[in-house]
Design an enzyme around this catalytic site. Structure first.
Site, PDB file in Angstrom:
ATOM      1  CG  LEU A 425      -0.667  25.460   2.728  1.00 25.00           C
ATOM      2  CD1 LEU A 425      -0.450  26.289   3.983  1.00 25.00           C
ATOM      3  CD2 LEU A 425       0.189  25.975   1.588  1.00 25.00           C
ATOM      4  N   GLY A 465     -10.551  27.438   4.032  1.00 23.70           N
ATOM      5  CA  GLY A 465     -10.685  26.854   5.367  1.00 23.70           C
ATOM      6  C   GLY A 465      -9.415  26.108   5.743  1.00 23.70           C
ATOM      7  N   GLY A 466      -8.960  26.201   7.012  1.00 24.62           N
ATOM      8  CA  GLY A 466      -7.751  25.496   7.457  1.00 24.62           C
ATOM      9  C   GLY A 466      -6.562  25.937   6.627  1.00 24.62           C
ATOM     10  CG  ASP A 467      -3.930  22.877   5.273  1.00 25.57           C
ATOM     11  OD1 ASP A 467      -5.153  22.576   5.124  1.00 25.57           O
ATOM     12  OD2 ASP A 467      -3.025  22.037   5.244  1.00 25.57           O
ATOM     13  CD  GLU A 468      -9.030  22.002   1.944  1.00 28.57           C
ATOM     14  OE1 GLU A 468     -10.097  22.566   1.571  1.00 28.57           O
ATOM     15  OE2 GLU A 468      -8.919  20.802   2.159  1.00 28.57           O
TER      16      GLU A 468
END
Length: 552
Positions: A425, A465-468
């Protein structure tokens, strides 16, 4: 052996029970039937043999008693006064002929003077003829004498012979003494052997005649005195053994006779009776083995037939019993097969009450299935926790690794390719920093929904993970570029749409995409992941909000 074991394992339990029951019952029935048949056959054979021996004994006994009666009759003849008072020959002849008429077994009666000349005889036969050298005169001088069966030497041409066959006699001779004890001569009686043939024929019952029973009489030297015409007067080879084996006590054996046929043979030796001392005769009764033991064969067939019938009946009973035993097991196994997931209630396992064992088994299965379903639900919850992202509900990295491990062999078999699309993102960090982590979480949840909406049912998207995020697309190799491009464009358009958050109705983010293909770019999926990740960073460097496909 493995094939046999596999074929055996495919046979139902009911069939096994039935086959086992049939084998046990059939084997037991046949064994017991054979034992019963053999025991019955042995007993029946012994009875048949004993009956044959008894027939021989009865014949010998009747002959002995008949000879004793003839001897007593001769002794009565000694009481004729004409023998001792010097009566003329005509008167003596007339008295002898009267006596002959009363005894139909007497063929000839003659009075022989001390010089061996026939003084008077029935029918005048041999009167005036010297028989001084004949055994009947020589032996009759010393006392009562019985001569064995013999052919008539002098009388054969003189006595009536309507049948034309050789005439046989049994001789009885006794000395005649006067009142003062002086020797007056010899009284000789020739008994016709026909009386023995009468006794022989009288021994046969209708059943014995149908069964081919034959009666023989052997002389002391083994010569056949009575029997089949082709054996009369002969010392038949093989019969000497019977003659030697015979004793006063009746006995029997299975003998092979000179005609090469096997006969049930009964034997008994004449022992004489009262005044008759016996001549060593041996009475023999014989019957062909096939006819004699025909009842044994019939009995054996009946017993074995009943055994086979019982085996068939017990086979049907075994099938019914096996069905009653296996039907509850079949219901239990079918019920167990229908339970596929934890949503099924445990009461689908029926409670069998046919027997205490079945009740315990069904109760144990119900309890076991309940525990398994509980464990299954627990395992699924743990698997969901372990393989899904708690925030977005999307699969996580662990799930994606597991999915690829199964998808790659399947794609290889189906000659398909897999595209891995890495998604990152753009602008998420600013939203997270400015609006707070709660707003960032809500944004990720909304993005996850948009990712699922643009994908096909067969595609997979996971939070990396995170925004991935990572998408896995499967398609034939020639369609994969077009598919990757189309889904990426829809994804870019969907994510760029404003997102409504509490107190922030129009939050906008974008995304960058990097893609690589398996197996076109590499047969190692780890390399493909690295290529897609590298393409993602290229997309960010080129201005973001775009798709970059790995170029080897």
């Amino acid at each position: 052996m493995p094939d046999n074991a596999m074929r055996l394992s495919q046979i139902s339990l009911r069939t096994r029970f039935t086959l086992l029951a049939v084998a046990l019952v059939f084997g037991t029935t046949v064994l017991l039937g054979w034992v019963a048949a053999r025991q019955s056959a042995d007993q029946l054979e012994a009875n048949i043999g004993a009956s044959t021996a008894e027939s021989a004994y009865q014949m010998a006994d009747k002959l002995d008693r008949s000879m004793d009666a003839r001897i007593k009759e001769v002794k009565l003849l000694l009481g004729i006064e004409a023998l001792t008072d010097g009566t003329d020959n005509e008167t003596l002849r007339a008295q002898l002929e009267t006596l002959q008429d009363n005894y139909n077994v007497v063929s000839w009666i003659g009075f022989i003077d001390p010089n061996g000349v026939v003084q008077a005889a029935t029918g005048g036969i041999l009167e005036g003829t010297s028989i001084a050298q004949r055994p009947v005169f020589q032996n009759g001088q010393d006392g009562m004498w019985i001569g064995d069966v013999h052919d008539a030497v002098l009388l054969s041409q003189l006595l009536p012979n309507p049948y034309g066959e050789a005439i046989k006699f049994v001789d009885i001779a006794t000395p005649v003494s006067g009142q003062n004890g002086a020797f007056l001569g010899v009284l000789a009686v020739h008994l016709s052997w026909e009386w023995a043939e009468y006794i022989q024929r009288a021994m046969f019952s209708p059943a014995q005649q149908r069964q081919g029973t034959e009666m023989l009489l052997l002389a002391a030297d083994g010569t056949v005195l009575l029997g089949p015409d082709d054996m009369l007067g002969q010392s038949v080879p093989g019969l000497s053994n019977l003659h030697l084996q015979a004793s006063a006590k009746p006995s029997w054996a299975i003998e092979t006779w000179p005609d090469d046929q096997r006969y049930v043979t009964g034997m008994a030796r004449s022992q004489g009776f009262e005044d008759f001392p016996g001549l060593g005769w041996v009475a023999v009764s014989r019957q062909p083995v096939e006819q004699a033991f025909a009842p044994v064969e019939r009995l054996t067939r009946v017993i074995m037939g009943i055994g086979v019938l019982l085996a068939m009946v017990f086979a049907v009973v075994g099938w019914v019993v096996a069905s009653r035993l296996t039907t509850p097991l079949t219901r239990l196994s079918h019920a167990a097969d229908t339970i596929h997931d934890a949503s099924q209630p445990t009461n689908e396992i029926p409670l069998e009450t046919g027997s205490p064992e079945l009740m315990r088994l069904s109760t144990s299965m119900r309890n076991m299935v309940g525990r398994l379903l509980d464990q299954n639900r627990t395992i699924r919850r743990l698997e969901d926790i372990a393989t899904s992202d708690p925030l977005t509900g999307l699969p996580n990295r662990a799930f994606l690794d597991r999915y690829l491990a199964h998808a790659l062999p399947e794609a290889e078999r189906q000659q398909q390719s897999i595209a891995l699309v890495y998604i990152d993102l753009d602008g998420f960090k600013e939203v997270n920093d400015e609006l707070g982590h709660h707003a960032g979480d809500l944004l990720l949840i909304d993005i996850a929904k948009r990712l699922q909406e643009v994908l096909r049912a067969s595609d997979v998207v996971a939070r990396w993970g995170g925004d991935e995020f990572v998408m896995a697309l499967k398609a034939p190799a020639d369609q994969l570029p077009t598919l990757t491009q189309a889904i990426s464009e829809r994804l870019l358009a969907s994510i760029s749409q404003p997102i409504s958050l509490p107190e922030h109705p129009a939050v906008t983010v974008s995304c960058s995409l990097g893609a690589a293909w398996w197996p076109e770019h590499s047969h190692d999926i780890e390399d493909v992941m690295q290529f897609a990740d590298a393409a993602l960073y290229v997309a960010k460097q080129e201005g973001r909000h775009r798709l970059v496909i790995h170029q080897p």
